[in-house]
Scaffold this active site. Structure first.
Site, short mmCIF file in Angstrom:
data_model
loop_
_atom_site.label_atom_id
_atom_site.label_comp_id
_atom_site.label_asym_id
_atom_site.label_seq_id
_atom_site.Cartn_x
_atom_site.Cartn_y
_atom_site.Cartn_z
N LYS A 163 0.75 -1.47 -0.28
CA LYS A 163 -0.23 -0.16 -0.12
C LYS A 163 1.21 1.22 -0.71
O LYS A 163 -0.03 2.52 -0.02
CB LYS A 163 -0.78 -0.13 1.42
CG LYS A 163 -2.10 -1.38 1.30
CD LYS A 163 -3.22 -0.44 -0.08
CE LYS A 163 -3.96 -1.30 0.74
NZ LYS A 163 -5.56 -0.75 -0.21
N SER A 213 0.63 -10.10 -0.53
CA SER A 213 0.30 -7.99 -1.30
C SER A 213 0.57 -7.68 0.64
O SER A 213 1.33 -6.14 0.91
CB SER A 213 -0.99 -8.01 -1.20
OG SER A 213 -1.52 -8.72 -0.57
#
Length: 317
Positions: free
Chosen positions: A54, A303
């Site tokens: 992110k 992720s």
């Protein structure tokens, strides 16, 4: 161009984002994994400074702000990974960051966000709207709202993973298997390497992107969705922007069970010495469960790794 206006994410924008993030984001490796159906490549974004991909989108968005916008600060909403990415980028750029975060978000993610200097505003995800709360705060303070996925700069920042991986592999991967919440990561990769097939992976009962792609129109998560460890992937409705990009790319989706996710977390730790959170491990889970075939140059994204220590200990035990 700082005000969103008609600006949309593009391949050219992702190339620019790669330069913006040079020396900022970690160039994560690609690791070979021998699964039941053959070898594929895993890119562990859990190795980023905030433990998840992110920060790529967050830094790219904040770096594009004007001096006036930087002075007013930013407001974001997130269960934890986008929160940390925004707080990390804001601290690096000298910007005030306020994060609207669910009260039941993992404690480790809340504490990490606060440690990075982010102001956390809790809300009840069952009865309140994070979007409305964040929008009201941004309007009150004159701050810039930084969504976790429905933003062209954020999408471009996330898309740098695709360009980076293609450079490491020497060619664009034939297939990319990607965890999906709101679709910002998957949409960015689809724009970055348009010749690659995109497969999005979501937890069962929260697979609104996969069902939307199958039906040809956005489908929301139904009432009383099942409990999931994937706090980062609990999106009720995907954005028109991310859905449109993935639909144009011919993407498809699969869903994985909680048990399949736990298998992936254990394998990442036992064989690769990687800590993976549930939402970050869904793409790996799909591969290990045989829900996505292995083709030459298959790339799988891990992720994030921001998992509560007690939950992690329970799973690997």
């Amino acid at each position: 161009m700082n005000e969103q206006g008609n600006y949309e994410a593009s391949n050219a924008g992702i190339v620019r984002a790669l330069h913006v993030l040079s020396g900022v984001a970690t160039k994560t490796p690609i690791l070979p994994v021998d699964g039941p159906a053959g070898r594929f490549w895993l890119k562990p974004e859990s190795l980023q400074p905030v433990g998840a991909f992110k920060l790529r989108g967050a830094y790219h968005r904040l770096a594009a702000l004007s001096e006036k916008e930087r002075a007013a600060g930013v407001v974001a909403f997130s269960s934890g990974n986008h929160a940390q990415g925004v707080a990390w980028a804001a601290r690096k750029l000298g910007i005030r960051a306020t994060i609207v975060m669910p009260a039941d978000a993992p404690r480790a993610k809340r504490l990490a966000t606060e440690a990075l200097g982010g102001e956390v505003v809790p809300y009840d995800r069952a009865t309140e709207s994070r979007e409305r709360i964040a929008a009201a705060l941004a309007a009150e303070r004159g701050a810039v709202l930084v969504p976790s996925f429905d933003d062209p700069w954020v999408i471009e920042g996330q898309g740098t993973i695709g360009l980076e991986a293609a450079g490491q592999m020497g060619r664009a991967p034939a297939r990319v298997v990607v965890p999906c919440g709101g679709g910002g990561l998957a949409a960015g990769i689809a724009l970055a390497i348009p010749g690659s097939e995109i497969v999005v992976v979501e937890p069962e009962g929260w697979d609104e992107m996969g069902r939307s792609l199958l039906s040809g129109a956005i489908v929301e998560v139904g009432p009383k969705p099942p409990t999931t460890r994937c706090d980062a992937l609990q999106t009720i409705r995907v954005a028109d922007r991310t859905f449109s990009v993935l639909q144009d790319a011919g993407a498809r989706g699969v869903a994985v069970s909680e048990e399949e996710i736990e298998v992936a977390i254990r394998l990442a730790f036992d064989r690769l010495q990687l800590v993976a959170e549930a939402g970050g491990a869904v793409a790996l889970a799909a591969m290990l469960a045989g829900k996505v075939d292995v083709v030459p140059e298959t790339l799988v994204i891990l992720s994030g790794g921001n998992i509560d220590p007690a939950d992690f200990a329970e799973i690997i035990r």
